[in-house]
Design a protein around this motif. Sequence first.
Motif, mmCIF file in Angstrom:
data_model
loop_
_atom_site.group_PDB
_atom_site.id
_atom_site.type_symbol
_atom_site.label_atom_id
_atom_site.label_comp_id
_atom_site.label_asym_id
_atom_site.label_seq_id
_atom_site.Cartn_x
_atom_site.Cartn_y
_atom_site.Cartn_z
ATOM 1 N N ALA A 1 -75.762 -3.615 40.489
ATOM 2 C CA ALA A 1 -75.684 -2.769 41.682
ATOM 3 C C ALA A 1 -75.166 -3.564 42.875
ATOM 4 O O ALA A 1 -74.765 -2.977 43.881
ATOM 5 C CB ALA A 1 -77.049 -2.174 41.997
ATOM 6 N N ILE A 2 -75.186 -4.885 42.761
ATOM 7 C CA ILE A 2 -74.613 -5.735 43.812
ATOM 8 C C ILE A 2 -74.055 -6.990 43.147
ATOM 9 O O ILE A 2 -74.659 -7.536 42.224
ATOM 10 C CB ILE A 2 -75.657 -6.065 44.904
ATOM 11 N N TRP B 1 -75.650 -11.514 42.978
ATOM 12 C CA TRP B 1 -77.034 -11.779 43.353
ATOM 13 C C TRP B 1 -77.875 -12.222 42.148
ATOM 14 O O TRP B 1 -78.922 -12.816 42.328
ATOM 15 C CB TRP B 1 -77.689 -10.536 43.991
ATOM 16 N N TYR C 1 -81.214 4.658 49.352
ATOM 17 C CA TYR C 1 -81.809 4.644 48.010
ATOM 18 C C TYR C 1 -81.198 5.781 47.202
ATOM 19 O O TYR C 1 -81.049 6.895 47.715
ATOM 20 C CB TYR C 1 -83.332 4.827 48.119
ATOM 21 N N ILE C 2 -80.843 5.498 45.964
ATOM 22 C CA ILE C 2 -80.257 6.523 45.103
ATOM 23 C C ILE C 2 -81.273 6.894 44.029
ATOM 24 O O ILE C 2 -81.633 6.060 43.200
ATOM 25 C CB ILE C 2 -78.946 6.018 44.457
ATOM 26 N N ILE D 1 -93.482 -2.353 43.099
ATOM 27 C CA ILE D 1 -92.704 -3.396 43.774
ATOM 28 C C ILE D 1 -93.582 -4.643 43.830
ATOM 29 O O ILE D 1 -94.787 -4.528 44.089
ATOM 30 C CB ILE D 1 -92.348 -2.947 45.209
ATOM 31 N N LEU E 1 -88.723 -10.466 46.661
ATOM 32 C CA LEU E 1 -89.118 -9.094 46.324
ATOM 33 C C LEU E 1 -88.349 -8.587 45.118
ATOM 34 O O LEU E 1 -87.231 -9.026 44.855
ATOM 35 C CB LEU E 1 -88.799 -8.152 47.489
ATOM 36 N N GLY E 2 -88.919 -7.630 44.437
ATOM 37 C CA GLY E 2 -88.189 -6.930 43.396
ATOM 38 C C GLY E 2 -88.988 -5.733 42.953
ATOM 39 O O GLY E 2 -90.214 -5.697 43.142
ATOM 40 N N GLN E 3 -88.303 -4.734 42.405
ATOM 41 C CA GLN E 3 -89.050 -3.666 41.760
ATOM 42 C C GLN E 3 -89.703 -4.257 40.510
ATOM 43 O O GLN E 3 -89.319 -5.321 40.036
ATOM 44 C CB GLN E 3 -88.105 -2.520 41.382
ATOM 45 N N LEU F 1 -80.816 0.605 37.662
ATOM 46 C CA LEU F 1 -81.397 1.061 38.926
ATOM 47 C C LEU F 1 -81.007 2.505 39.181
ATOM 48 O O LEU F 1 -81.836 3.340 39.520
ATOM 49 C CB LEU F 1 -80.908 0.167 40.072
ATOM 50 N N TYR F 2 -79.716 2.807 39.010
ATOM 51 C CA TYR F 2 -79.225 4.176 39.145
ATOM 52 C C TYR F 2 -77.917 4.268 38.371
ATOM 53 O O TYR F 2 -77.415 3.280 37.848
ATOM 54 C CB TYR F 2 -79.025 4.565 40.619
ATOM 55 N N ILE G 1 -80.241 -3.851 38.263
ATOM 56 C CA ILE G 1 -80.917 -4.630 39.297
ATOM 57 C C ILE G 1 -81.924 -5.561 38.618
ATOM 58 O O ILE G 1 -82.343 -5.305 37.493
ATOM 59 C CB ILE G 1 -81.632 -3.684 40.309
ATOM 60 N N TRP G 2 -82.311 -6.640 39.321
ATOM 61 C CA TRP G 2 -83.362 -7.505 38.784
ATOM 62 C C TRP G 2 -84.716 -6.839 38.991
ATOM 63 O O TRP G 2 -84.902 -6.089 39.949
ATOM 64 C CB TRP G 2 -83.330 -8.878 39.460
#
Lengths: 148, 396
Positions: A6-7, A10, A74-75, A86, A98-100, A123-124, A133-134
Amino acid sequence: MTTTPAIDGWFTSGDLPALLGSRCGLCATVFFPRLDGFCRNPACSGEEFETVELSRRGTVWSYTDAQYQPPPPYIPRSENHEPFAIAAVELAEGLVVLGQVADGYGVADLRVGAEVELVVEPLYTDETGDRTIWRWKPVVELGAEADQ
Amino acid sequence: MSHDVAVLGAGMHPWGKWGRPFATYGVAAARQALADAGVDWADVDLVVGGETVRNGYAGYVAGATFAQALGWNGARVATSYAACATGAQAIDTARARILAGLCDVALVVGADTTPKGFLAPNAGERYDDPDWLRFRLLGMTNPAYFALYARRRMDLYGATPEDFAKVKVKNAQAGLANPNARYRKAVTVEEVLGSAVVADPLHLLDICATSDGGAALVLTSMDYARSRGIASPVRVRAVSTVTPTFPQTVIEMPNFATDSSGTVPAGERTFKESIAHAAYEEAGIGPEDVDVAEVYDLSTALELDWYEDIGLCKRGEAERLIRSGETALGGRVPVNPSGGLASFGEAVPAQALAQVCELTWQLRGQAEGRQVEDASVGVTANQGLFGHGSSVLLST
Ligand SMILES: [Zn+2]
């Protein structure tokens, strides 16, 4: 359809995914997210950084969940919001990230000081496919699962 | 040399969801503060506005917006922005010009009109803005950060959701008597615990709302106050607008991570501990001298953190204070006798000023129905996004 982060830049994907930080070439302080330009250690004049993988495991500093759907950007993953947990996780490098929390785990599976491990999950979904995402996944010690 | 400035006037427009332009609240508060001070608007030679970022250009130049709405009088003008710490920074700007002898009478004003629900970031794709990315990549709302601190108190110090609820009960009780409070209704522990969980362990009633409101102060030199025959006004003894020191090791809005303490060890105090500490040091007054405090209860649990951060008790002892009633009206050191954010909801650029308004009334003995007995020293504390400390120390 492809699966992409998603990014960009990172974290890594694959069997042993890891967050990507920057290590100052002069004072060796590690930063996340990655840093360009100038070292933030006030006693350091470093301007060059090496990209490093951060520890894949850490201990929980604290945790919560999102029981309501967060606002854009947020999607949402589905029409009906599914709460997700989280965690803020302390790494051996001396920083908290931080992370989910991984799918299937909630606040009941966490406590301050518990060990977690980094995973990469969707993530989406957008027009290109899954965006990842991580996430932090509780490390369940052998035998502990049976106790619960 | 004395670093004191006089608080000659305080004024507020009641908090609520009125849906009117922010300048309306600001001007109402300003007029009230000027009337309270007995100072003519024409005598004001500096206006400092607290910027609001949700009201277009008029909000970016809030100082001038208020000055024009009051009727241009030629005063110098400044506008401050420091997120939740905006008001303290505005006070500090006024104080600095007064102490430098560049100004005698300053009017400090903050006001806001705020949107419904979660405070969401501005629109547009902004992959280099952590305040945008935290929503996109983590779904990390403000209450989620508050909840991390709350949960840590539970796991480390044995706090319970009942302890957090007691903060709301206490603040709602105090707010009943405050005509400027938005919520004036008693709340029970059961009602807090029965409200929906937003971010575990925090319930809807543990988290403050966003409100419209306006607050204003008239600050003057001590000489000016004396020239008006006011021999012992409430005084601003210190203003702390400190930033963190590296490494900042506590996770904070809107960040993804803390600094690393791997090469430079963490300092003696956390950032939040350093905020009031700097004010105490500047004034030569200690936490043991404090009679009353206004702290930023964005969440109920956060108020407990502040008890420790401003030195009312040691780390891990805040639960004892709320359980024993020491921080309630009538207790050893009442906290948030105004009713706090629990009774007001947050109006960002006005809130730190509202804290000082309340302490001014408390120290004058004018806080009808919520008066702290014999209060002579008061401290405010709050923290703005992106490393803004905010603490104002006042005394009679
Ligand atoms: Zn460096």
